[in-house]
Design an enzyme around this catalytic site. Structure first.
Site, PDB file in Angstrom:
ATOM      1  N   GLU A 228       0.833  -1.213   0.000  1.00  0.00           N
ATOM      2  CA  GLU A 228       0.000   0.000   0.000  1.00  0.00           C
ATOM      3  C   GLU A 228       0.858   1.248   0.000  1.00  0.00           C
ATOM      4  O   GLU A 228       1.954   1.266   0.551  1.00  0.00           O
ATOM      5  CB  GLU A 228      -0.861   0.025   1.271  1.00  0.00           C
ATOM      6  CG  GLU A 228      -2.201  -0.669   1.102  1.00  0.00           C
ATOM      7  CD  GLU A 228      -3.261   0.224   0.464  1.00  0.00           C
ATOM      8  OE1 GLU A 228      -2.908   1.116  -0.345  1.00  0.00           O
ATOM      9  OE2 GLU A 228      -4.433   0.032   0.786  1.00  0.00           O
TER      10      GLU A 228
ATOM     11  N   ASP B  57      -4.711   4.850   6.047  1.00  0.00           N
ATOM     12  CA  ASP B  57      -5.293   5.957   6.790  1.00  0.00           C
ATOM     13  C   ASP B  57      -6.244   5.346   7.824  1.00  0.00           C
ATOM     14  O   ASP B  57      -5.803   4.865   8.867  1.00  0.00           O
ATOM     15  CB  ASP B  57      -5.989   6.838   5.748  1.00  0.00           C
ATOM     16  CG  ASP B  57      -6.468   8.167   6.294  1.00  0.00           C
ATOM     17  OD1 ASP B  57      -6.055   8.540   7.394  1.00  0.00           O
ATOM     18  OD2 ASP B  57      -7.259   8.834   5.608  1.00  0.00           O
TER      19      ASP B  57
END
Ligand code: IMP
Ligand code: MG
Length: 191
Positions: free
Chosen positions: A110, A114
């Site tokens: 990734e 978040d």
């Protein structure tokens, strides 16, 4: 020695940056370390690296070449239906992986994690196919924003709870081509 251009060369893109958080050289050094760790840990296991388009593109491209063992790579593409569905991490799979993942050692790569909602949704889907192992590698991590705990086998840098662009990360599709990562000026970034 830098491979790309100094920040000023990026003209109006660079003008939008308030502060550089990670230079091209700092990112390269960290990606090299992660590549070495993966080469060591996955030796003899022919890992399959899976990335989600498009933000992961520069990281994946650099990471691959820092890995010195046989490996494979594949990509997924997702889009969110609505703001609400995104908030629950529900995404529509626009492109699934092409390589079968059953009994493979999967490393999910990734750009930034978040809330973790999207990733959690994708990992659940992958797990259903019974890979031999499933781990996560992220270049950037925003720990303070996490809603769902996700264990990270490899992590580049922790980020403050701020919106960053560059090295694949976009603001309205722009800034992905900057070789460094920085904060946008407030007059440009509207949350
Ligand atoms: P989440 O972990 O489900 O909240 O979603 C993470 C996704 O939000 C990433 O894959 C990015 O596309 C996007 N994102 C989160 N933080 C940033 C940022 O600071 N800059 C650019 N994109 C971001
Ligand atoms: Mg993304």
């Amino acid at each position: 020695m830098s491979r790309y251009f100094p920040p000023e060369a990026y003209g109006e893109l660079a003008d939008g940056i308030r502060e550089v958080l990670f230079t091209e050289e700092e990112i390269e050094e960290r990606v090299r370390e992660i590549g070495q760790a993966i080469s060591h840990d996955y030796n003899g296991r022919n890992p399959l690296l899976i990335g989600v388009l498009k933000g992961v593109m520069p990281f994946m491209a650099d990471l691959l070449r820092m890995i010195t063992i046989p490996m494979e790579v594949d990509f997924m593409a997702v889009s969110s239906y609505t703001v609400e569905s995104r908030e629950q991490g529900m995404v529509r799979l626009e492109k699934d992986v092409e390589i079968p993942i059953e009994e493979r050692h999967i490393l999910f790569v990734e750009d930034v994690i978040d809330t973790g909602l999207t990733l959690n949704y994708l990992l659940r889907n992958l797990r259903a196919h019974e890979p031999a192992s499933l781990e996560v590698c992220t270049l950037f991590n925003k720990p303070r924003r996490r809603l769902i705990p996700i264990s990270l086998k490899y992590k580049g840098f922790d980020l403050p709870d701020r919106f960053v662009v560059g090295y694949g990360l976009d603001y309205r599709e722009k800034y992905r081509n900057l070789p460094f990562v920085g904060l946008l000026k407030p007059e440009i970034f509207q949350p």
